[in-house]
Design an enzyme around this catalytic site. Structure first.
Site, PDB file in Angstrom:
ATOM      1  N   GLU A 192      78.408  57.110  32.904  1.00 34.26           N
ATOM      2  CA  GLU A 192      78.707  58.482  32.991  1.00 34.26           C
ATOM      3  C   GLU A 192      79.437  59.668  34.194  1.00 34.26           C
ATOM      4  OE1 GLU A 192      76.488  63.340  32.581  1.00 34.26           O
ATOM      5  OE2 GLU A 192      75.306  61.447  32.046  1.00 34.26           O
TER       6      GLU A 192
ATOM      7  N   LYS B 128      79.995  58.929  28.751  1.00 36.02           N
ATOM      8  CA  LYS B 128      79.517  60.163  28.552  1.00 36.02           C
ATOM      9  C   LYS B 128      80.786  61.271  29.564  1.00 36.02           C
ATOM     10  CE  LYS B 128      75.988  63.708  28.275  1.00 36.02           C
ATOM     11  NZ  LYS B 128      74.509  63.674  28.399  1.00 36.02           N
TER      12      LYS B 128
END
Length: 295
Positions: free
Chosen positions: A176, A213
């Site tokens: 992420e 993500k």
């Protein structure tokens, strides 16, 4: 669900991943949003007990197990907790929800336009313990604040290096590198970020896959090459501070990208709601986020 069933669920499931991983620093804010004031708890134990009650209420809600939520990201203390009389990862798997665990230890101070993750010497131990509890994958967050090719390269290097450590334990890493949605240069920076990620994906050993993500990009479908890459299991979107309506509207413009929202899922839930009110509110959010994820 066994590991292969979880892999298939994440790769092909028509749904989204719930982010229930607020950590110690963000928990008071999450509780205030839920209607529990700071004065209602005393010390970390009571604070974490209150947030666990909220998360358990979500997990046990009938709408959470209706097939539209395919995964859930947990905070470590939630992973170690109980819901419905069973360990949380076990209970999630029973409901068709693949469990993930947040593994980062927070952010360093900003340098070169980014905030890298703090060192994490106990990462493998946590991953091994999580795997024994039935957890499928991990999530770890770092943040890009501005266009700086050096900083963006550093952040992607670190995400993939930590991802390699996670892969060595048998878990699937969700990388992420969040791009701050308030950054004025985000459109330019996201192109650099995409290309850096593609370069690292191409270098992954055969047989290894990761998840990504990412902030919903300024340019719709910018991340299509990442979604199509054979070494990417799934690309999910963070809400990044957008309201549910804003996040869903923007997500629906990005084919193949599914949601992994926290604020967008929880923003209208309140401690004082009756079970019927709570389930109705949560169900409406789940329906809206699901629709945007499969658009």
């Amino acid at each position: 669900m066994n590991h292969q069933e979880m892999t298939d669920r994440i790769a092909n499931g028509q749904g989204f991943i719930a982010a229930l991983d607020q950590s110690g620093g963000s928990t008071p804010k999450a509780l205030r949003g839920y209607g529990i004031t700071d004065e209602s708890w005393n010390g970390d134990d009571e604070m974490f007990a209150a947030i666990h009650e909220m998360r358990s209420r979500i997990i046990e809600s009938p709408c959470f197990g209706n097939g539209k939520v395919i995964g859930a990201i947990l905070f470590e203390k939630t992973m170690d907790g109980v819901s419905g009389g069973k360990p949380v990862p076990t209970r999630l798997a029973e409901r068709g929800v693949v469990p993930f665990i947040k593994v980062d230890k927070g952010l360093e101070e900003e340098a070169n336009g980014v905030q890298l993750m703090k060192p994490n010497p106990g990462l493998e131990d946590l991953c091994n313990r999580a795997r024994a509890l039935g957890v499928f994958g991990t999530k770890m967050r770092s943040v890009i604040k501005a266009v700086n090719p050096v900083g963006i390269r550093q952040i992607v290097d670190q995400q993939f290096a930590e991802g390699a450590r996670i892969l060595s334990t048998g878990l699937v890493p969700m990388l992420e590198p969040e791009y701050d949605i308030t950054a004025t240069d985000r459109a330019e920076g996201e192109v650099i970020l995409r290309d850096e990620i593609l370069s690292h994906l191409d270098a992954l050993p055969d047989g290894q896959k990761v998840m990504l993500k990412l902030s919903i990009p300024v340019e719709a479908n910018l991340y299509a090459p990442l979604i199509a890459h054979p070494k990417v299991l799934r690309v999910v979107a963070l809400s990044g501070g957008y309201s549910t309506d804003e996040a869903c509207e923007k997500l629906a413009q990005n084919a193949g990208m599914i949601a992994s929202f926290s604020r967008g899922l929880l923003q209208d839930l309140r401690h004082g709601q009756s079970d019927a009110e709570f389930d109705g509110t949560l169900g409406s959010a789940i329906d809206q986020i699901h629709a945007a994820s499969v658009a």
